[in-house]
Motif scaffolding. Sequence first.
Motif, PDB file in Angstrom:
ATOM      1  N   ILE A 116       0.830  -1.202   0.000  1.00 20.77           N
ATOM      2  CA  ILE A 116       0.000   0.000   0.000  1.00 20.77           C
ATOM      3  C   ILE A 116       0.866   1.255   0.000  1.00 20.77           C
ATOM      4  O   ILE A 116       0.541   2.250  -0.668  1.00 20.77           O
ATOM      5  CB  ILE A 116      -0.941  -0.002   1.230  1.00 20.77           C
ATOM      6  N   TYR A 226      -6.556   6.836  -5.001  1.00 18.99           N
ATOM      7  CA  TYR A 226      -7.728   5.997  -4.739  1.00 18.99           C
ATOM      8  C   TYR A 226      -8.964   6.548  -5.452  1.00 18.99           C
ATOM      9  O   TYR A 226      -9.785   5.781  -5.968  1.00 18.99           O
ATOM     10  CB  TYR A 226      -7.990   5.888  -3.234  1.00 18.99           C
ATOM     11  N   ARG A 229      -8.721   5.530  -9.137  1.00 20.61           N
ATOM     12  CA  ARG A 229      -8.983   4.114  -9.385  1.00 20.61           C
ATOM     13  C   ARG A 229     -10.429   3.747  -9.089  1.00 20.61           C
ATOM     14  O   ARG A 229     -11.037   2.933  -9.785  1.00 20.61           O
ATOM     15  CB  ARG A 229      -8.031   3.269  -8.546  1.00 20.61           C
ATOM     16  N   THR A 456      -6.828  -2.931   2.164  1.00 22.22           N
ATOM     17  CA  THR A 456      -6.489  -4.097   1.342  1.00 22.22           C
ATOM     18  C   THR A 456      -7.720  -4.637   0.623  1.00 22.22           C
ATOM     19  O   THR A 456      -7.692  -4.905  -0.586  1.00 22.22           O
ATOM     20  CB  THR A 456      -5.864  -5.200   2.212  1.00 22.22           C
ATOM     21  N   GLU A 459      -8.723  -2.231  -2.153  1.00 21.42           N
ATOM     22  CA  GLU A 459      -7.897  -2.379  -3.356  1.00 21.42           C
ATOM     23  C   GLU A 459      -8.289  -3.637  -4.132  1.00 21.42           C
ATOM     24  O   GLU A 459      -8.322  -3.631  -5.366  1.00 21.42           O
ATOM     25  CB  GLU A 459      -6.421  -2.434  -2.961  1.00 21.42           C
TER      26      GLU A 459
END
Length: 699
Positions: A116, A226, A229, A456, A459
């Motif tokens: 990360i 972030y 994405r 996590t 993602e």
Amino acid sequence: MRLLSFAVAALAVIALVVSQQSGSAGILGLGVVGVLLAFATFRATTIPFFLKIFSGIFGTEYVLFGAGTLMAQIGLWPAAWQAVAPPASLATTVAVFGILIYLVSFVPVVQRIARIASPYFESSEPQIANLGPFGRYRMRLGTFAVALVVFLIVLNQAQVGISLRINFFYRDFNNALQEKNAPVFWEQLVNVFCVWAAISVISYLIETVAQSVLLIRWREWMAAEYNRRWLGNGNHYRISLAGTADNPDQRISEDTRSFLNQTYSFSLTLITQVSTLVSFSIVLWSIPVAITVPGTDIVIPGFIFWATLVYAALATWVTHLIGKPLIALEFEQERREANFRFALARLREYSEQIALMRGEGAERRHLSETFGGIVDNFYRLLWRKLKLTTFTLSYNQANVVIPYVLLAPYYFGGQIAFGVLTQVASAFGRVETAMSFFINSYQSIASYLASINRLTTFEQAIAKADAQAAGGEGAAIDITEKPVKDATIETLALNLPNGQPIVQASDLALPAGRATLMIGPSGSGKSTLFRALAGIWPFGVGKVATPQGQRMLVLPQRPYLPQGSLRAALAYPSEPDVFSDAEIHAAMEKVKLGHLTGRLDEVDLWGQRLSGGEQQRLAVARALLAKPDWLFLDEATASLDEKLEGEIYEVIRRELPQASIVSIGHRSTLRAMHDELIAMEKNADGTFSPKAKSMAEAG
């Protein structure tokens, strides 16, 4: 890293040779750990970049400090600087750090942290670094971030050295008090304490500024990454459909902030604590009296150190047993808090509908139930924290007296001076604190692990959604641009999120330049088909061919109006200044919103200020401004009366004569406004298939 590993290996070999000639155990240890560090540094090319930073720092420090130690050993160190010659223990310590970095890179949770954290330090984005009195420099963002981390690590290590120097001041200061030696007392107070205390304060001020700059820039980059994405390629929509990551807003805003602060804190704190452990352990080892095991005559070298180690190890084990459930409880608490915030935000968004239905009582019950879940988990969390705090507070209270209990017989027996007693007590406290880092930080570690787990899984959800997008590696619906005129569904099978099949389509053409109406019962998959054609529906398989280089715009039944000015809402998703006032005014007049032209730059919650019909007409005005090649209307005029709906369709056909139009609607009056008709027909298995029909066939 490979070049650095060769330098480390060369110094280690030299240290081993010198140790053979001098017989020095310290130099021998320097050489042995150097060989291990050379291997770890050579292999460090395979570890995440975030850990490489630390590995590189410790490898470089080993070479520098080790070279200084060897120079002092063979007589090449300047005589005037002999007092500041680096001891062998200093290079050995940083070598141990480097080896530990390589070893912890195999720990799963560390791998997740590094995965990360690493992208920020590898970023190649250009930026201007303002270094104050040193000027402004253009450099890569990642280079600037690495430089800040290196500076902060070196500064933290220097602060440990300052603390060690002040520890020796206390020894000499207290001895001067005991001996009533006034000259030494004032010398220590003025020339030693004041100088080093000032240096300590300045170093902490510099650290505060550098740390703040690092963290805010890191957070800014991470939030932007972030957001990119999550919002990219419709991922946010697919994640919400799949339910693979709850409350992404909290993960981006709160969990990233928590992750960054705690990653920095734990990384630097651990280095500081290990430095403290090694530095102050030397004080415990060098007590000028043989310490025996209580109740026996057995002398154990470094007994105080070993007693501290065993004491802290046992306490750490007990702490883990008590605090282990905290990790899951912290994760659950964050989830429930986020759900409550979402419920409040949703209530604000639908305040008009709730007020019209007199639903305030139901909303209060829902909010009470949601917050009740927070309270229930809070008490479970509180009870576990009370158990842990009871143990840690008791442990820390006992730490105050243990060194005095162990050394009191030797002080009262006249074997050690008062200054030595206070110095050892201080060193014991520092060593014990370093060893007890895990104990005193367990609650923070539990919260940290919860943030890591949430980021996590976020993602992973983004990666899965990205793969499911049209054209992605995991996409089952293949949407390909081809040099064709019509949009064609070759084969397409769509499912609901629960896996239930809903649409089966094949060999269906949407003719270019025509207006096509799609009809069918509610729940037959018309909107789902639109979403699949737009490339955002992930549940299904098939092949779709679209005309190459053509722009598509979908108008849903409920338009989205972003916060901001009315001009921004009309231009969305383009920038507000893309269209001139004349273009915007003309589009608004054509869709009967001329009464709002004077409020273009007024900032308001337009989604609440405008009626449903006004919002739908505003969305049509967007289409007139954007001039798409294909326009899909998913009941986009359902809030309008039939007369106004007919007028709006006339405007669309007149103003966008080259556009291909595909509409979903239930009103029979819509048929006169379209050229082609597609009906959703029910199959024997309960699914629906779109079939081209003539207006007469459809009745």
